[in-house]
Write an enzyme that holds these catalytic residues in place. Sequence first.
Site, PDB file in Angstrom:
ATOM      1  N   CYS A  14       0.865  -1.178   0.000  1.00  0.00           N
ATOM      2  CA  CYS A  14       0.000   0.000   0.000  1.00  0.00           C
ATOM      3  C   CYS A  14       0.900   1.225   0.000  1.00  0.00           C
ATOM      4  CB  CYS A  14      -0.911   0.004   1.224  1.00  0.00           C
ATOM      5  SG  CYS A  14      -1.920   1.502   1.361  1.00  0.00           S
ATOM      6  N   HIS A 104      -2.416  -3.932 -11.274  1.00  0.00           N
ATOM      7  CA  HIS A 104      -3.151  -2.733 -11.674  1.00  0.00           C
ATOM      8  C   HIS A 104      -3.538  -2.823 -13.140  1.00  0.00           C
ATOM      9  CE1 HIS A 104      -2.409  -0.344  -8.015  1.00  0.00           C
ATOM     10  NE2 HIS A 104      -1.301  -1.060  -7.950  1.00  0.00           N
ATOM     11  N   GLU A 158     -10.282  -0.017  -5.866  1.00  0.00           N
ATOM     12  CA  GLU A 158      -9.242  -0.886  -5.317  1.00  0.00           C
ATOM     13  C   GLU A 158      -9.754  -2.295  -5.035  1.00  0.00           C
ATOM     14  OE1 GLU A 158      -6.180   0.350  -2.637  1.00  0.00           O
ATOM     15  OE2 GLU A 158      -6.952   2.410  -2.602  1.00  0.00           O
ATOM     16  N   CYS A 167      -4.646   6.041  -4.025  1.00  0.00           N
ATOM     17  CA  CYS A 167      -3.924   4.768  -4.092  1.00  0.00           C
ATOM     18  C   CYS A 167      -2.523   5.068  -4.601  1.00  0.00           C
ATOM     19  CB  CYS A 167      -4.641   3.793  -5.032  1.00  0.00           C
ATOM     20  SG  CYS A 167      -3.784   2.223  -5.256  1.00  0.00           S
ATOM     21  N   GLY A 170      -1.326   2.719  -7.240  1.00  0.00           N
ATOM     22  CA  GLY A 170      -2.128   3.024  -8.429  1.00  0.00           C
ATOM     23  C   GLY A 170      -1.649   4.273  -9.150  1.00  0.00           C
TER      24      GLY A 170
END
Length: 224
Positions: A14, A104, A158, A167, A170
Amino acid sequence: MRIYNSDGSEPEMCGNGIRCLARFVADVDKAAPRKYKIHTLAGLIQPELLANGQVCVDMGEPILDGPSVPTTLAPTKGKTVVEQDLAVEGKTYKMTCVSMGNPHAVTYSVDGKPIKVDELDIFTIGPKFEKNTVFPAKTNTEFVEVLTRSHVRMVVWERGAGRTLACGTGACATVVAGVLEGKVDRSCRVDLPGGPLMIEWRESDNHIYMTGPAELVFAGAVHV
């Protein structure tokens, strides 16, 4: 560092969480700005607390091999999935697939037109991407609107958490995908609902560097 999504699943990494962890450790230690080494399921990640209070994170190299992301979408550039068609809810999205240690799927266009983030019904289409069979491990999905070559807007659905305000991984995948598609520069600001992040994909070492804020919101105790 280990982290759990709202549905109880455990993601590999994360990006926002690791910035917050670096800020938390620095506040507890009351240490001068420094670099930390943090082990995650995605490997060793190195955030650095800067003198201006921002946190810069060396996110490592992106994984561009389609099966390793993982996705079963057919590669379009060598082993990389770049602007591959994916039909969702009657519309065709151009998908570029990137792993930052977690999967992703990034899209800049739908039905041949640029994405407009304010026009998306993300609560309807988000789960259709996350659980699509072309993503064996499910996926995080980024919908991106280009403002300039160095500035984009992005909203994210997510994996395991749904729509979130930001994110970090991301944002990194967004810039990598944009560079691969020829839409953005290697240094780019990514605006998310929760605020901006600066992303740089350096040619010198192929690493991605994410810079953004982290600050204490509250403190308390939980008895379990």
